[in-house]
Design a protein around this motif. Structure first.
Motif, short mmCIF file in Angstrom:
data_model
loop_
_atom_site.label_atom_id
_atom_site.label_comp_id
_atom_site.label_asym_id
_atom_site.label_seq_id
_atom_site.Cartn_x
_atom_site.Cartn_y
_atom_site.Cartn_z
N GLY A 6 0.78 -1.24 0.00
CA GLY A 6 0.00 0.00 0.00
C GLY A 6 0.81 1.28 0.00
N LYS A 7 2.13 1.21 0.07
CA LYS A 7 2.97 2.41 0.11
C LYS A 7 3.08 2.98 -1.30
N THR A 8 2.76 4.26 -1.45
CA THR A 8 2.72 4.87 -2.79
C THR A 8 3.62 6.09 -2.91
N ASP A 9 4.66 6.17 -2.08
CA ASP A 9 5.55 7.34 -2.15
C ASP A 9 7.01 6.96 -2.39
N GLN A 10 7.22 5.77 -2.96
CA GLN A 10 8.58 5.31 -3.26
C GLN A 10 8.90 5.56 -4.73
N ASN A 11 10.20 5.76 -5.02
CA ASN A 11 10.64 6.03 -6.39
C ASN A 11 11.63 4.99 -6.87
N ILE A 12 11.61 4.77 -8.18
CA ILE A 12 12.65 4.02 -8.86
C ILE A 12 13.38 5.05 -9.72
N TYR A 13 14.69 5.15 -9.53
CA TYR A 13 15.49 6.12 -10.27
C TYR A 13 16.11 5.44 -11.48
N PHE A 14 16.16 6.16 -12.59
CA PHE A 14 16.76 5.60 -13.80
C PHE A 14 17.38 6.72 -14.62
N GLU A 15 18.33 6.32 -15.47
CA GLU A 15 19.00 7.26 -16.35
C GLU A 15 18.54 7.02 -17.78
N ALA A 16 18.14 8.07 -18.46
CA ALA A 16 17.72 7.98 -19.85
C ALA A 16 18.90 8.35 -20.75
N VAL A 17 19.21 7.45 -21.70
CA VAL A 17 20.32 7.70 -22.62
C VAL A 17 19.84 7.55 -24.06
N ASP A 18 20.61 8.11 -24.95
CA ASP A 18 20.31 8.05 -26.38
C ASP A 18 20.35 6.60 -26.86
N SER A 19 19.37 6.20 -27.65
CA SER A 19 19.28 4.82 -28.11
C SER A 19 20.33 4.47 -29.16
N THR A 20 20.97 5.47 -29.75
CA THR A 20 21.98 5.22 -30.77
C THR A 20 23.35 4.89 -30.16
N ASP A 21 23.82 5.76 -29.26
CA ASP A 21 25.16 5.54 -28.70
C ASP A 21 25.14 4.99 -27.26
N LEU A 22 23.97 4.96 -26.64
CA LEU A 22 23.80 4.45 -25.27
C LEU A 22 24.67 5.16 -24.24
N ILE A 23 25.10 6.38 -24.57
CA ILE A 23 25.95 7.16 -23.66
C ILE A 23 25.37 8.54 -23.40
N THR A 24 24.96 9.23 -24.47
CA THR A 24 24.47 10.60 -24.36
C THR A 24 23.21 10.65 -23.50
N LYS A 25 23.23 11.48 -22.46
CA LYS A 25 22.10 11.62 -21.55
C LYS A 25 20.96 12.36 -22.24
N LYS A 26 19.71 11.90 -22.01
CA LYS A 26 18.53 12.52 -22.61
C LYS A 26 17.84 13.38 -21.54
N THR A 27 17.66 14.65 -21.86
CA THR A 27 16.99 15.57 -20.94
C THR A 27 15.69 16.06 -21.57
N GLY A 28 14.81 16.56 -20.74
CA GLY A 28 13.57 17.16 -21.21
C GLY A 28 12.52 16.17 -21.67
N LEU A 29 12.66 14.90 -21.35
CA LEU A 29 11.66 13.90 -21.76
C LEU A 29 10.38 14.09 -20.94
N THR A 30 9.23 13.94 -21.59
CA THR A 30 7.95 14.16 -20.90
C THR A 30 6.95 13.04 -21.10
N SER A 31 7.19 12.15 -22.03
CA SER A 31 6.22 11.10 -22.32
C SER A 31 6.89 9.74 -22.15
N PHE A 32 6.30 8.88 -21.32
CA PHE A 32 6.88 7.57 -21.04
C PHE A 32 5.80 6.49 -21.10
N THR A 33 6.20 5.30 -21.52
CA THR A 33 5.38 4.10 -21.39
C THR A 33 6.08 3.22 -20.37
N VAL A 34 5.38 2.87 -19.30
CA VAL A 34 5.98 2.11 -18.20
C VAL A 34 5.17 0.85 -17.95
N TYR A 35 5.87 -0.27 -17.81
CA TYR A 35 5.23 -1.54 -17.48
C TYR A 35 5.70 -2.00 -16.10
#
Length: 83
Positions: A6-35
């Motif tokens: 029932g706890k709903t205030d926990q976070n999972i942290y993750f880093e978003a990177v460019d899908s081409t080089d898998l290194i460049t950090k992605k900023t400003g993302l606003t739309s996500f699909t989460v499973y």
């Protein structure tokens, strides 16, 4: 990840990177699909995932997903896995 029932205030942290080089950090993302899967169950899409970017200036590409859906575990369980 184990979250108390029932706890709903926990976070999972993750880093978003460019899908081409898998290194460049992605900023400003606003739309996500989460499973999610609880206790090995079927992968289910979040209805309305809450995700924030922590700081594009100080921690570019670092985001937090609020784990606020499907956190109530079975009454016969002390804990369940959440992925």
């Amino acid at each position: 990840m184990r979250i108390p029932s029932g706890k709903t205030d926990q976070n999972i942290y993750f880093e978003a990177v460019d899908s081409t080089d898998l290194i460049t950090k992605k900023t400003g993302l606003t739309s996500f699909t989460v499973y999610r899967s609880r206790n090995g169950g079927t992968m289910t899409a979040y209805t309305t995932p809450t995700i924030i970017e922590l700081s594009s200036a100080n921690a570019p590409g670092l985001y937090a997903l609020l784990v606020d859906e499907d956190t109530t575990i079975a009454s016969t369980s002390d804990a369940e896995e959440y992925a």
